[in-house]
Enzyme design. Sequence first.
Site, PDB file in Angstrom:
ATOM      1  N   GLU A 202       0.829  -1.222   0.000  1.00 11.29           N
ATOM      2  CA  GLU A 202       0.000   0.000   0.000  1.00 11.29           C
ATOM      3  C   GLU A 202       0.858   1.265   0.000  1.00 11.29           C
ATOM      4  O   GLU A 202       0.706   2.141   0.852  1.00 11.29           O
ATOM      5  CB  GLU A 202      -0.964   0.000   1.186  1.00 11.29           C
ATOM      6  CG  GLU A 202      -2.021  -1.090   1.070  1.00 11.29           C
ATOM      7  CD  GLU A 202      -3.082  -1.041   2.157  1.00 11.29           C
ATOM      8  OE1 GLU A 202      -2.842  -0.440   3.213  1.00 11.29           O
ATOM      9  OE2 GLU A 202      -4.165  -1.605   1.946  1.00 11.29           O
ATOM     10  N   GLU A 391      -5.730  -8.116  -1.389  1.00 13.95           N
ATOM     11  CA  GLU A 391      -6.379  -7.912  -0.091  1.00 13.95           C
ATOM     12  C   GLU A 391      -7.829  -7.549  -0.305  1.00 13.95           C
ATOM     13  O   GLU A 391      -8.136  -6.595  -1.035  1.00 13.95           O
ATOM     14  CB  GLU A 391      -5.739  -6.766   0.701  1.00 13.95           C
ATOM     15  CG  GLU A 391      -4.471  -7.125   1.398  1.00 13.95           C
ATOM     16  CD  GLU A 391      -4.021  -6.036   2.358  1.00 13.95           C
ATOM     17  OE1 GLU A 391      -4.883  -5.435   3.040  1.00 13.95           O
ATOM     18  OE2 GLU A 391      -2.811  -5.797   2.404  1.00 13.95           O
TER      19      GLU A 391
HETATM   20  C1  BG6 Z   1      -4.588  -3.059   4.705  1.00 17.23           C
HETATM   21  C2  BG6 Z   1      -3.237  -3.501   5.190  1.00 17.23           C
HETATM   22  O1  BG6 Z   1      -4.599  -1.679   4.768  1.00 17.23           O
HETATM   23  O2  BG6 Z   1      -5.719  -3.407   5.425  1.00 17.23           O
HETATM   24  C3  BG6 Z   1      -3.246  -4.671   6.149  1.00 17.23           C
HETATM   25  O3  BG6 Z   1      -2.373  -3.778   4.113  1.00 17.23           O
HETATM   26  C4  BG6 Z   1      -4.405  -4.502   7.103  1.00 17.23           C
HETATM   27  O4  BG6 Z   1      -2.011  -4.736   6.782  1.00 17.23           O
HETATM   28  C5  BG6 Z   1      -5.702  -4.536   6.285  1.00 17.23           C
HETATM   29  O5  BG6 Z   1      -4.439  -5.465   8.106  1.00 17.23           O
HETATM   30  C6  BG6 Z   1      -6.954  -4.504   7.110  1.00 17.23           C
HETATM   31  O6  BG6 Z   1      -6.930  -3.431   7.979  1.00 17.23           O
HETATM   32  P1  BG6 Z   1      -7.172  -3.626   9.542  1.00 17.23           P
HETATM   33  O7  BG6 Z   1      -6.963  -2.294  10.132  1.00 17.23           O
HETATM   34  O8  BG6 Z   1      -8.544  -4.140   9.684  1.00 17.23           O
HETATM   35  O9  BG6 Z   1      -6.149  -4.621   9.976  1.00 17.23           O
END
Ligand code: BG6
Length: 492
Positions: A202, A391
Amino acid sequence: MKVFPQSFLFGGATSAGQFEGAYDQDGKGLTIMDVMTSGDKDRPRQISWQLPTGERGLSGTGIESPLSIPAKAQLRPFEDYYYPSHAASDFYHHWQKDLNLMADMGFQVYRMSIAWARLFPNGDDPVPNEKGLAFYQKIFEACKERGIEPMVTLSHYDMPLALVNKYGGWKNRKLVAFFENYARTVIRRYQGLVNYYMTFNEINVLENVPYITAGLLEDNLQAKAQAAHHQFLASALTVKLAHELDPSIQVGQMFTYQPTYPLTSDPKDILKIMDWEQKLFFYSDVQVGGAYPSYRWKYYERQGVSLQLEEGDLALLAEYSADFIGFSCYGSNVMTVHEELGQDAGGNMSTSLVNPYLPTNDWGWIMDPYALRIALNTLYHRYHKPLWIVENGLGYLEDLGPDKSLDDAYRIAFLKDQLAAVHDALTLDGVDVRGYTMWGCIDLVSMGTGEMKKRYGFVFVDVDDDGKGTYARYPKASFYWYKDLISKRILQ
Ligand code: BG6
């Protein structure tokens, strides 16, 4: 009925700092995540530091609270605070079990990250830590035995802490050479085992959370611009060295992209979104497009930023652009200039307004069944490069039943919607999307809040927000659903 082609790869994703644990074992150095305390939805995570006078304190991380670290502070952990990355889900000691669970689901790809500080404890060490190298070698060999393709992020929000304390993070050009040395060590050592890499997780979040992406202790545009430039150079050098070593190795760019919708039809809303998206796309325009876009030079000019460039920098960026785009997308955002009309929602590394047409999860993140189709189309028709959804997923408050089962029907419903959108992009729009790795496939620590109870996984990990539990793994109902989907390749 939607049928996925055999060439489309299904799997899951994790990151070292949120999953691995064993933060100080076998020669690993501290990372910037190892000084971040836990928090929750209403209590932001903090960073612990000490001044040369001995005075110590906690400051905001920039995620949910402003970055505020005193000058001359050295970041360090203290015994009396709880740091969730220290034990995380303890993949370090559960990796065989975890890879077996992934293989059981039929994973074809596993996106994971290497902790740079496990190989180079201080980031600038001349020689790598063999125990760290051996750990990842075991993992990649085990993936190969199980028919799982590893996709490796080189830096996922956990750069070596010493690079911040000693060099001030990525605004310092010296980090380019340190990263190049790290990338070269990794790519050479795992040649034949790892075919896909991504450099910085990211990268475009540098814009709003400069500490976790670039180890910056200040939030000013000059430092962020310079840090971004150095990360671009480091990425281009990674593409160069990977291709020189083995042209079949692919190095991707990784950024976050979720579509942003206007709350009203006021053209000023569209301009606001255009401005926001330029800040997001700048990173991929450079890394994938190979050049700084005109809108960014103009922005720097207006803001009085003077970028330090060296001869050959721009040519390097033009010659070694990324092979593919990996992106994160959890939903969509809403924006308007008429703030009084909207109501704040949460969001992934950003804030949004509530969308009256869509539900949110417990953290206020908008759940949008169309976001992925829109995002895939936008990215493909802008860059014409292969795309990977690396993701996507649903964070949820949930617990095991008395018989240790967990019926996460809400997650199955969410994923069905998400994958239907991917299928539409693939078959109706002709987007070249190669695969999908569901975030946090085995429960892990939340990056945003540091909670364990914000669970994403197909597999429940028995540990709570204070690190208490057996760390045993229990498949949820979604585990069996995903296994069935991967084997039949039919979404119904
Ligand atoms: C993304 C990141 O922004 O979102 C991850 O690359 C992160 O590292 C994921 O865990 C989900 O966000 P969160 O805050 O729910 O863990």
